[in-house]
Enzyme design. Structure first.
Site, PDB file in Angstrom:
ATOM      1  N   LYS A 133       0.836  -1.195   0.000  1.00 28.34           N
ATOM      2  CA  LYS A 133       0.000   0.000   0.000  1.00 28.34           C
ATOM      3  C   LYS A 133       0.871   1.245   0.000  1.00 28.34           C
ATOM      4  O   LYS A 133       1.815   1.359   0.761  1.00 28.34           O
ATOM      5  CB  LYS A 133      -0.904   0.006   1.243  1.00 28.34           C
ATOM      6  CG  LYS A 133      -1.815   1.217   1.361  1.00 28.34           C
ATOM      7  CD  LYS A 133      -2.577   1.221   2.680  1.00 28.34           C
ATOM      8  CE  LYS A 133      -1.671   1.535   3.861  1.00 28.34           C
ATOM      9  NZ  LYS A 133      -2.430   1.659   5.130  1.00 28.34           N
ATOM     10  N   ASP A 161     -10.716   3.363   9.793  1.00 36.57           N
ATOM     11  CA  ASP A 161     -11.149   4.751   9.947  1.00 36.57           C
ATOM     12  C   ASP A 161     -12.164   5.106   8.868  1.00 36.57           C
ATOM     13  O   ASP A 161     -13.356   4.929   9.032  1.00 36.57           O
ATOM     14  CB  ASP A 161      -9.926   5.668   9.903  1.00 36.57           C
ATOM     15  CG  ASP A 161     -10.249   7.097  10.309  1.00 36.57           C
ATOM     16  OD1 ASP A 161     -11.438   7.413  10.539  1.00 36.57           O
ATOM     17  OD2 ASP A 161      -9.320   7.915  10.417  1.00 36.57           O
ATOM     18  N   THR A 162     -11.701   5.580   7.729  1.00 42.65           N
ATOM     19  CA  THR A 162     -12.637   5.941   6.655  1.00 42.65           C
ATOM     20  C   THR A 162     -12.975   4.749   5.763  1.00 42.65           C
ATOM     21  O   THR A 162     -13.819   4.860   4.877  1.00 42.65           O
ATOM     22  CB  THR A 162     -12.044   7.051   5.778  1.00 42.65           C
ATOM     23  OG1 THR A 162     -10.833   6.568   5.161  1.00 42.65           O
ATOM     24  CG2 THR A 162     -11.732   8.290   6.606  1.00 42.65           C
TER      25      THR A 162
END
Length: 360
Positions: free
Chosen positions: A240, A270-271
């Site tokens: 990533k 989180d998001t």
């Protein structure tokens, strides 16, 4: 203090009837349960110990109450109010002089409010002559800034550790830190627990075919390797690249996932941007089905919508953080309880016994 100068908080911490909900979140299952006469005997002794007390902040009262039920002691009585401008006014409603006190408060959203509340509660305990104060922080906020990864940035995880120590914490009990080295930022004893025993037990019972555990980034490889070893399954890694905060771009999948059932393991969601992109990358490489699990369901911004619309089979999280209201209605999200895990650790700390057995 004049009553006209304050406003009461709706998430009270006292043990009076009708002030708090006693049920846990929908879909929550107990990860650890009291088994056998030995556990009952331990809890029975603690319930008679007048110098052993558990208090809670307003961040996750349901988890605190569940811990107290497991241990067999009542939740400590307090009064938490706020002035009209938001300032915290906190008062202990029982004697803590010389007591071994455990203060449960995850520093989740709103992070700053819950952190300041925790500091004020510790100050009150210290000034009330508590014998020892152990902060129980199921979710340690500001942990993602643990080093200087670019010029002129703060190391907030160290700052929060200093704040907790200065406010009066004698030791800390934490769950799944974003980076294990954050323990070294504290100048007090730290017990670092992992939610993996609860999560491993759940997925072992599911008995998913051709399972492969997947780390969504290089930083989580050690965590994923431990998980894969416990389940005795292969490990894969997703390369990533992060272009900005909360913005990631998935590049490559390292490992063979074709025809496999993949389980993405992370500490924080989180998001959910990274999660959804990782799911798509694994399916593009021929994975059959993709599951995910994480210790801390932050689920901010568009996270719930992204998860609901994704091709993810199921997301399993713990109750270290209360789920957002909109997440409660998403069938893909399942919550496991870590109250038993924390309860056993609290018992061990108070009774001065080893907590290492909780890592298995």
């Amino acid at each position: 203090m004049n009553k006209q100068d304050t406003t009461a908080v709706t998430s009270p911490i006292s043990g009076q009837a009708g002030e708090t909900e006693t049920t846990s979140q929908p879909g929550t299952s107990q990860g650890f349960t009291a088994k056998g006469s030995q556990e009952k005997k331990r809890s029975g002794k603690l319930s008679e110990d007048k110098r052993f007390k558990i208090f809670s902040g307003s961040a996750n009262v349901a988890l605190s109450e569940e811990i107290c039920r497991f241990v067999g002691v009542p939740l400590g009585e307090t009064r938490l109010q706020r002035f009209s401008d938001g300032e915290v006014h906190f008062q202990l409603l029982e004697n803590v002089r010389g007591a071994d006190v455990f203060l449960v408060q995850p520093t989740c959203f709103p992070v700053d409010q819950h952190l300041v509340e925790l500091l004020i509660m510790m100050d009150a305990l210290k000034r009330a002559s508590a014998g020892r104060i152990t902060v129980v922080i199921p979710y340690y906020g500001y942990a993602r800034q643990d080093r200087k990864d670019r010029p002129r940035v703060a190391i907030t995880s160290k700052l929060v550790a200093d704040l907790l120590t200065t406010a009066g914490a004698n030791r800390a009990l934490l769950v799944d830190l974003h980076a294990a080295q954050i323990q070294g930022f504290f100048n007090i004893p730290v017990d670092h627990l992992f939610a993996s025993p609860v999560l491993v037990s759940y997925f072992r019972d599911l008995n998913l075919p051709n399972l492969t555990v997947v780390s969504p980034d290089a930083g989580g490889v050690e965590r994923a390797r431990f998980f894969a070893k416990k389940l005795d399954v292969p490990l894969a890694i997703v390369d990533k690249r992060r272009t900005d905060i909360n913005v990631t771009e998935v590049m490559n999948v390292i490992g063979d996932v074709r025809g496999r059932t993949c389980l993405i393991l992370d500490d924080i969601i989180d998001t959910a941007g990274t999660l959804v992109k990782t799911v798509d990358a694994l399916l593009a490489q021929g994975a059959g089905k993709v599951y995910a699990c994480a210790s801390h369901p932050v689920l901010s911004g568009p996270a719930v919508e992204r998860i609901a619309a994704s091709r993810l089979e199921q997301l399993v999280v713990t109750n270290s953080i209360p789920l957002r209201e909109e997440a409660l209605g998403v069938s893909k999200i399942k919550v496991l309880s870590i109250a038993g895990l924390l309860g056993r650790a609290i018992e061990s700390i108070h009774m001065e016994t080893s907590v290492s057995t909780l890592f298995n």
